[in-house]
Write a protein that holds these residues in place. Structure first.
Motif, mmCIF file in Angstrom:
data_model
loop_
_atom_site.group_PDB
_atom_site.id
_atom_site.type_symbol
_atom_site.label_atom_id
_atom_site.label_comp_id
_atom_site.label_asym_id
_atom_site.label_seq_id
_atom_site.Cartn_x
_atom_site.Cartn_y
_atom_site.Cartn_z
ATOM 1 N N UNK A 241 0.860 -1.082 -0.257
ATOM 2 C CA UNK A 241 0.027 -0.019 0.005
ATOM 3 C C UNK A 241 0.920 1.153 -0.119
ATOM 4 N N UNK A 244 0.725 4.524 2.044
ATOM 5 C CA UNK A 244 0.730 4.517 3.392
ATOM 6 C C UNK A 244 2.265 4.428 3.985
ATOM 7 N N UNK A 245 3.141 4.077 2.885
ATOM 8 C CA UNK A 245 4.431 4.053 3.309
ATOM 9 C C UNK A 245 5.007 5.059 4.367
ATOM 10 N N UNK A 248 3.051 5.734 7.838
ATOM 11 C CA UNK A 248 3.470 4.684 8.939
ATOM 12 C C UNK A 248 4.775 5.094 9.501
ATOM 13 N N UNK A 249 5.745 5.723 8.661
ATOM 14 C CA UNK A 249 7.075 6.103 9.205
ATOM 15 C C UNK A 249 6.843 7.289 10.384
ATOM 16 N N UNK A 250 5.402 7.806 10.474
ATOM 17 C CA UNK A 250 5.432 8.506 11.607
ATOM 18 C C UNK A 250 5.099 7.861 13.142
ATOM 19 N N UNK A 251 5.014 6.601 12.980
ATOM 20 C CA UNK A 251 4.683 5.719 14.346
ATOM 21 C C UNK A 251 5.962 6.101 14.841
ATOM 22 N N UNK A 252 5.561 5.385 16.294
ATOM 23 C CA UNK A 252 6.919 5.651 17.289
ATOM 24 C C UNK A 252 7.654 4.272 17.423
ATOM 25 N N UNK A 253 8.761 4.223 16.755
ATOM 26 C CA UNK A 253 9.519 2.990 16.957
ATOM 27 C C UNK A 253 10.514 2.836 17.698
ATOM 28 N N UNK A 254 10.782 3.670 18.666
ATOM 29 C CA UNK A 254 11.626 3.720 19.535
ATOM 30 C C UNK A 254 11.524 2.421 20.659
ATOM 31 N N UNK A 255 12.597 1.485 20.654
ATOM 32 C CA UNK A 255 12.477 0.470 21.722
ATOM 33 C C UNK A 255 13.466 0.353 22.745
ATOM 34 N N UNK A 256 13.081 0.406 23.923
ATOM 35 C CA UNK A 256 14.084 0.606 24.991
ATOM 36 C C UNK A 256 14.739 -0.775 25.238
ATOM 37 N N UNK A 257 15.953 -0.574 25.608
ATOM 38 C CA UNK A 257 16.860 -1.885 25.918
ATOM 39 C C UNK A 257 16.358 -2.449 27.209
ATOM 40 N N UNK B 154 1.705 0.637 18.621
ATOM 41 C CA UNK B 154 1.404 1.457 17.780
ATOM 42 C C UNK B 154 0.141 1.294 17.144
ATOM 43 N N UNK B 158 -2.716 3.809 16.919
ATOM 44 C CA UNK B 158 -2.925 4.711 15.934
ATOM 45 C C UNK B 158 -4.107 4.119 14.881
ATOM 46 N N UNK B 234 3.106 -1.908 4.716
ATOM 47 C CA UNK B 234 1.699 -1.831 4.718
ATOM 48 C C UNK B 234 1.096 -2.517 3.298
ATOM 49 N N UNK B 236 -2.095 -4.399 1.025
ATOM 50 C CA UNK B 236 -3.387 -4.144 0.605
ATOM 51 C C UNK B 236 -4.051 -5.230 -0.056
#
Lengths: 257, 257
Positions: A241, A244-245, A248-257, B154, B158, B234, B236
């Motif tokens: 899709x 939507x690429x 979806x880049x605006x999602x929060x992808x920060x993963x804590x260790x 997420x 979202x 993403x 579809x």
């Protein structure tokens, strides 16, 4: 080796279905025809492949410009085996069907007919899947043959972009003409038939009906076949899709260790 | 009835795979979990459905916020049965996997993991398919759980556009981060292993390898997992090649009587 075009013919209803005989009649005269089809019905097999059991193939017979093989696998297995083990070279065209039953809208995702067509497309072969909106074993394919041949002749003349194949559906009965369409929005609504075996065990038969989410959209395949037209949907392999690429880049992808 | 979110969990490697246990661990705490998964491996089953034999389901056990069912069908059958016969209501989320083996690029078309995910999406359920680039039965899913949970959180926050689901793939080993990607262009190159049975009959095992047509394209899922990143594509349901609809209208569709 013949320098005629090679046409690979397959289906999902199996080698004995009336629809595949109609398909051979449709492409007759256009080249050397290799039929490599499942030995029995593979309806609803989608793009599935056989990985846990081995696959067997059997030569059924040779006629002039016609070579027939039976395969104990899915439609996609048939295409893979044809390309790797049966055909003298990569075929010029692949046709699949004619399916007994329509493969419009989201049925493209479940259809073995379209699974084989997509497999041809993945391998760079101009490919068409044909389906008739009639489930009966004795369906009348005479109109389908006539209109399907015209579409096939166009494919030979004009070619098709790589990574795109055609999903063609015919209405039952007389055909008013051919319409290029998009896939209709809709889904299958299941109704499982619940039964008990003689030993008290529960089992379920999958049944259901297609629910069209946009019955009045004249640009869709469903509208076409319900109004007497053959539908042609250009169908692509890329399921991304793309629109939507970036979202979806605006999602929060920060993963804590 | 609980007003917690309901999460449907399925896969294609079967109920006993390590990957589905990892997936349950990933979504634990987010709601009431219903696992409805095949009783055995269904790799390569794509979107296939079971139409010629009936399907059986068996309740395996109930734990707190966890209900487990085994199904003698394909991943898509599992989803259809869960929605129609098992769950108290339409689930809020569907997760599928974690598959033992990547489902990047065109593998989305063959994958049972993604078949189930797409089926959830078809039914309007926000759905994610997860796969790890490691085929081994004892694969280490600890990193996948951590990164997969972040993506799932997420999704809860979202939401996702209707008719789009997510295809998530994890690299083997440590994960450098998450990248939103498009599906890479490529295909499986088959190598059939030809053998003879003790009675002289031929049979073939389907083997092969994935051939990436664009190994340096950093925006693709294949590049991501080969460079230590988790990929999010993403995906579809609409397979129409919209850009070709107008082109194809220029073909000659005049059929003589």
């Amino acid at each position: 080796m013949s320098d005629k075009p090679i046409i690979l013919v397959t289906n999902d209803d199996g080698l004995n279905a009336k629809g595949i005989k109609a398909l051979v009649a449709m492409v007759k005269g256009f080249g050397d025809i290799y039929v490599v089809a499942p030995n029995r019905s593979n309806s609803g097999k989608s793009n599935s492949i056989t990985v846990e059991v081995p696959i067997r193939i059997k030569k059924v017979r040779d006629e002039e410009n016609l070579h027939i093989y039976s395969c104990k696998g899915t439609p996609v297995d048939c295409v893979k085996l044809a390309l790797n083990k049966i055909l003298p070279r990569t075929p010029d065209f692949l046709v699949s069907g004619i399916n007994h039953g329509a493969n419009t809208s989201v049925s493209v995702l479940y259809s073995g007919t379209m699974g084989a067509t997509i497999e041809g497309c993945l391998n760079g072969i101009p490919s068409i899947g044909y389906s008739l909106n009639d489930f009966s074993a004795d369906a009348d394919f005479s109109q389908s043959i006539k209109y399907g041949r015209k579409i096939f002749a166009n494919l030979i003349e004009k070619g098709l972009e790589r990574s795109v194949c055609l999903n063609v559906n015919f209405p039952k009965g007389d055909i008013n003409g051919i319409r290029v369409c998009r896939q209709a929005d809709g889904r299958w609504k299941e109704e499982f038939d619940h039964r008990q075996d003689p030993f008290g065990g529960d089992y379920y038969w999958l049944t259901g009906y297609f629910k069209n989410a946009e019955p009045n959209a004249e640009e869709t395949d469903e509208w076409a076949i319900n109004n007497g037209y053959a539908s042609v949907v250009p169908t692509k392999i890329d399921m991304t899709a793309h629109q939507l690429v970036e979202d979806l880049k605006t999602w929060d992808y920060e993963v804590e260790d």
